[in-house]
Design an enzyme around this catalytic site. Structure first.
Site, PDB file in Angstrom:
ATOM      1  CE  LYS A  17      -2.386  -0.299   3.755  1.00  0.00           C
ATOM      2  NZ  LYS A  17      -2.025   0.656   4.746  1.00  0.00           N
ATOM      3  NE  ARG A  93      -4.930   0.864  10.170  1.00  0.00           N
ATOM      4  CZ  ARG A  93      -3.894   1.260   9.772  1.00  0.00           C
ATOM      5  NH1 ARG A  93      -3.631   2.348   8.945  1.00  0.00           N
ATOM      6  NH2 ARG A  93      -2.756   0.833  10.025  1.00  0.00           N
ATOM      7  NE  ARG A 130       6.613  -2.471   6.686  1.00  0.00           N
ATOM      8  CZ  ARG A 130       5.421  -2.189   6.960  1.00  0.00           C
ATOM      9  NH1 ARG A 130       4.778  -1.905   5.794  1.00  0.00           N
ATOM     10  NH2 ARG A 130       4.747  -2.325   7.968  1.00  0.00           N
ATOM     11  NE  ARG A 162       5.902   0.220  10.639  1.00  0.00           N
ATOM     12  CZ  ARG A 162       4.604   0.498   9.980  1.00  0.00           C
ATOM     13  NH1 ARG A 162       4.626   1.020   9.053  1.00  0.00           N
ATOM     14  NH2 ARG A 162       3.529   0.211  10.565  1.00  0.00           N
ATOM     15  NE  ARG A 173       0.819  -3.249  12.006  1.00  0.00           N
ATOM     16  CZ  ARG A 173       2.054  -3.319  11.604  1.00  0.00           C
ATOM     17  NH1 ARG A 173       3.058  -3.926  12.427  1.00  0.00           N
ATOM     18  NH2 ARG A 173       2.374  -2.659  10.598  1.00  0.00           N
TER      19      ARG A 173
HETATM   20  P1  AMP Z   1       0.421   2.220   9.445  1.00  0.00           P
HETATM   21  O1  AMP Z   1       1.694   2.631   8.999  1.00  0.00           O
HETATM   22  O2  AMP Z   1      -0.763   2.549   8.438  1.00  0.00           O
HETATM   23  O3  AMP Z   1       0.295   0.682   9.398  1.00  0.00           O
HETATM   24  O4  AMP Z   1      -0.056   2.766  10.869  1.00  0.00           O
HETATM   25  C1  AMP Z   1       0.807   2.572  11.879  1.00  0.00           C
HETATM   26  C2  AMP Z   1       0.191   2.442  13.154  1.00  0.00           C
HETATM   27  O5  AMP Z   1      -0.626   3.749  13.167  1.00  0.00           O
HETATM   28  C3  AMP Z   1      -1.184   1.652  13.021  1.00  0.00           C
HETATM   29  O6  AMP Z   1      -0.923   0.313  13.710  1.00  0.00           O
HETATM   30  C4  AMP Z   1      -2.035   2.052  14.223  1.00  0.00           C
HETATM   31  O7  AMP Z   1      -1.675   2.106  15.743  1.00  0.00           O
HETATM   32  C5  AMP Z   1      -1.887   3.702  13.969  1.00  0.00           C
HETATM   33  N1  AMP Z   1      -2.827   4.171  12.850  1.00  0.00           N
HETATM   34  C6  AMP Z   1      -2.626   4.734  11.523  1.00  0.00           C
HETATM   35  N2  AMP Z   1      -3.656   4.987  10.996  1.00  0.00           N
HETATM   36  C7  AMP Z   1      -4.674   4.650  11.625  1.00  0.00           C
HETATM   37  C8  AMP Z   1      -6.111   4.985  11.468  1.00  0.00           C
HETATM   38  N3  AMP Z   1      -6.714   5.162  10.338  1.00  0.00           N
HETATM   39  N4  AMP Z   1      -7.017   4.472  12.624  1.00  0.00           N
HETATM   40  C9  AMP Z   1      -6.479   4.135  13.794  1.00  0.00           C
HETATM   41  N5  AMP Z   1      -5.120   3.952  14.014  1.00  0.00           N
HETATM   42  C10 AMP Z   1      -4.263   4.348  12.866  1.00  0.00           C
END
Ligand code: AMP
Length: 226
Positions: A17, A93, A130, A162, A173
């Site tokens: 993504k 989300r 990653r 990460r 997740r």
């Molecule tokens: P990502 O890089 O998109 O995987 O986001 C990393 C982390 O940020 C996620 O595991 C959540 O803890 C938080 N996060 C990012 N976007 C959202 C969202 N739209 N709603 C809730 N938590 C989010």
């Protein structure tokens, strides 16, 4: 002048993504709005939002809808986004975030929501490998590292794994994705706003598929370099 775009990209973590959102943002010349990147920047800067977000992010938990959508609404109100549109990455989300997004954008609507579909076993393999730049968020992998000693090719930042790419947090997740994000697919399908593309193959192949479905929806023709 390339017309702008208002796009949401969905897909479980590791579907590619982030990479595809960057490519689409270059293709349509619109900002890439990534909630994960915004939150990681806030954590790094130690802002009040970052302090609130840090623990939940490390555990792989979703943050509250209100907090996320206030942050997104503020970003979508900025002049670059208002002029050209956006590629939204990592949001919505939950169905409640999608509802809030629709009301934030009204009277405009999204051009399209593209769901990148990929099998979980492929995702687990990709996520374990990653690596990301702590400064600009550029993505690498153990099989495709930066040119020099885990230093980012783009900005010179440190390239690391990460903290939420541990097996435990990844599994959490993916579970959350199934339970909370998958209903979005149904929500957008009912509104005739969703198209699914396969996330397998090279990044170029996936980008071509995405541009094709977006252009098909917009009723225009556009090419992507092969
Ligand atoms: P990502 O890089 O998109 O995987 O986001 C990393 C982390 O940020 C996620 O595991 C959540 O803890 C938080 N996060 C990012 N976007 C959202 C969202 N739209 N709603 C809730 N938590 C989010």
């Amino acid at each position: 002048m390339v017309p702008g775009a208002r796009l949401v990209v969905l897909g479980k973590q590791g579907a590619g993504k982030g990479t595809q959102c960057v490519r689409l943002s270059h293709h349509y010349v619109v900002p890439h709005v990534s909630t994960g990147d915004m939150l990681r920047a806030a954590v790094k800067q130690g802002t009040p939002l970052g302090l609130k977000a840090k623990d939940q992010m490390e555990r792989g938990e979703l943050l509250g809808d209100g907090l996320i959508m206030d942050m997104v609404a503020e970003r979508l109100g900025e002049s670059d986004v208002r002029a050209r549109g956006f590629v939204l990455d990592g949001c919505p989300r939950t169905v409640s975030q999608a509802e809030r997004l629709a009301s934030t954008l009204a009277p405009y609507d999204l051009d399209l929501v593209v769901d990148i579909e990929i099998h979980t076993t492929v995702v687990l393999r990709r996520l374990a490998a990653r690596r990301v730049c702590v400064d600009c968020g550029a993505n690498y992998s153990t099989s495709s590292p930066p040119l020099i000693n885990w230093t980012c090719d783009v900005c010179g930042g440190e390239v690391i794994q990460r903290e939420d790419d541990t097996e435990e947090a990844i599994t959490r997740r993916l579970e959350l994705y199934e339970h909370q994000t998958a209903p979005l697919i149904e929500w957008y399908t009912r509104r005739n706003q969703l198209v699914t593309v396969s996330g397998t193959g090279t990044p170029d192949a996936v980008t071509r598929r995405m541009v094709k479905v977006i252009e098909h929806r917009r009723g225009q023709k556009a090419g992507w370099p092969s």
